[in-house]
Design a protein around this motif. Structure first.
Motif, mmCIF file in Angstrom:
data_model
loop_
_atom_site.group_PDB
_atom_site.id
_atom_site.type_symbol
_atom_site.label_atom_id
_atom_site.label_comp_id
_atom_site.label_asym_id
_atom_site.label_seq_id
_atom_site.Cartn_x
_atom_site.Cartn_y
_atom_site.Cartn_z
ATOM 1 N N GLY A 159 -12.036 1.284 -3.815
ATOM 2 C CA GLY A 159 -10.757 1.846 -3.370
ATOM 3 C C GLY A 159 -10.270 2.927 -4.321
ATOM 4 O O GLY A 159 -9.862 4.013 -3.897
ATOM 5 N N LYS A 163 -2.394 7.795 -2.736
ATOM 6 C CA LYS A 163 -3.714 7.356 -2.243
ATOM 7 C C LYS A 163 -4.244 6.184 -3.064
ATOM 8 O O LYS A 163 -4.862 5.264 -2.529
ATOM 9 C CB LYS A 163 -4.721 8.516 -2.321
ATOM 10 N N ILE A 164 -4.022 6.242 -4.380
ATOM 11 C CA ILE A 164 -4.489 5.134 -5.221
ATOM 12 C C ILE A 164 -3.794 3.839 -4.802
ATOM 13 O O ILE A 164 -4.445 2.801 -4.626
ATOM 14 C CB ILE A 164 -4.226 5.451 -6.718
ATOM 15 N N ILE A 165 -2.479 3.891 -4.632
ATOM 16 C CA ILE A 165 -1.750 2.677 -4.232
ATOM 17 C C ILE A 165 -2.306 2.152 -2.904
ATOM 18 O O ILE A 165 -2.543 0.952 -2.739
ATOM 19 C CB ILE A 165 -0.233 2.969 -4.140
ATOM 20 N N SER A 166 -2.539 3.052 -1.975
ATOM 21 C CA SER A 166 -3.001 2.635 -0.657
ATOM 22 C C SER A 166 -4.429 2.081 -0.695
ATOM 23 O O SER A 166 -4.717 0.999 -0.166
ATOM 24 C CB SER A 166 -2.905 3.845 0.288
ATOM 25 N N GLU A 167 -5.319 2.799 -1.346
ATOM 26 C CA GLU A 167 -6.738 2.412 -1.302
ATOM 27 C C GLU A 167 -7.027 1.169 -2.145
ATOM 28 O O GLU A 167 -7.869 0.343 -1.783
ATOM 29 C CB GLU A 167 -7.622 3.575 -1.775
ATOM 30 N N ALA A 211 -9.938 7.020 -3.540
ATOM 31 C CA ALA A 211 -8.666 7.741 -3.696
ATOM 32 C C ALA A 211 -8.775 8.933 -4.635
ATOM 33 O O ALA A 211 -8.055 9.926 -4.471
ATOM 34 C CB ALA A 211 -7.586 6.782 -4.202
ATOM 35 N N THR A 257 -4.881 -1.223 -2.772
ATOM 36 C CA THR A 257 -4.340 -2.347 -1.998
ATOM 37 C C THR A 257 -5.313 -2.738 -0.881
ATOM 38 O O THR A 257 -5.625 -3.929 -0.693
ATOM 39 C CB THR A 257 -2.971 -1.959 -1.396
ATOM 40 N N GLY A 297 0.800 -1.229 0.000
ATOM 41 C CA GLY A 297 0.000 0.000 0.000
ATOM 42 C C GLY A 297 0.828 1.271 0.000
ATOM 43 O O GLY A 297 0.283 2.366 0.103
#
Lengths: 64, 64, 64, 64, 64, 64
Positions: D27, F19-23, D31, F25, C55
């Motif tokens: 998700g 944020k995209i990577i985090s959300e 974001a 995931t 993430g």
């Protein structure tokens, strides 16, 4: 050496895939002047269970 | 974290795929000094009905 | 007609990319007996801002 | 018009794939503020014979 | 909802890319009867330093 | 070892990509129970000159 990939719903038969390979190659060559023999086309079938939009698989969207 | 994808005609068996994973990883690591454990390899089989060149599926090219 | 794609962090120079193309092709041919001239290799650089694990972008993981 | 692709080991059933399509779309929209209806998700199953790390297929890594 | 990707050497200008998007879409629709509005086309430029055949980058093949 | 790729229009900044990577995931892990540390996310920006629908680049669709 262009490579063209086509992802689409599964269900089209071999003859339709032949036409896709032929027509997409022709389209690319018309646009660019490339030699057809330089163009690779790869088709990938995707199940409607494995392709979604709006958070819903197309298999379920079509049922509604 | 390199990711290496191999698209090839279907028909190679499990042992050949093992060798491809091993040798391609080794090749990348020889070139870069990367640790093998950081390298992912994913193999995708493609049918000769779904891969074309010159506007013609390889399944049909091979017949001629 | 195999196509091999390599995705890796950006930053390797042209000579390293030459070696990757050469060594990965050799590895594939050693594994399969394919002719090198049939093998395409395409390298894609990915920024550490655009590749994450757990993430978190690698750009931020590396800072910690 | 984002397109999100998920490659993962084969073996998850249709309900799990539904959840993946739904949750990954959510998700992305959380974001970015994108509309879910603009987001495509495509899932690809990969066999553990065709995915390796460290030069070894996961099918063989898991056996050890 | 077909998605068509075109990977080709960098260097074609915006007008040529417009023609590729238009002609490849038309080709797919002629082959399948699909509505053009359902077809996405994504073009990716690849540097001749990052695309090789026969173990040699096209940038170097072209020099010889 | 899932790999998630996100293709979207260019223009989002580094924080939005974080944020995209985090959300994305998180969404995948909520759906599957996978460990976040097993999930790779790769983001690819696509120019509106190089992405078309209906045979027309989004750069030109947006002008109308």
């Amino acid at each position: 050496m262009p490579i063209i990939r086509v992802e689409m719903f599964e269900g089209r038969d071999r003859d339709q895939k032949r036409k896709i390979i032929s027509e997409v190659t022709d389209g690319f060559c018309r646009a660019t002047g490339a030699s057809p023999e330089s163009v690779n086309v790869i088709i990938t079938d995707v199940s409607q269970d494995e392709w979604g939009r709006g958070g819903i698989a197309f298999a379920d969207r079509d049922k509604s």
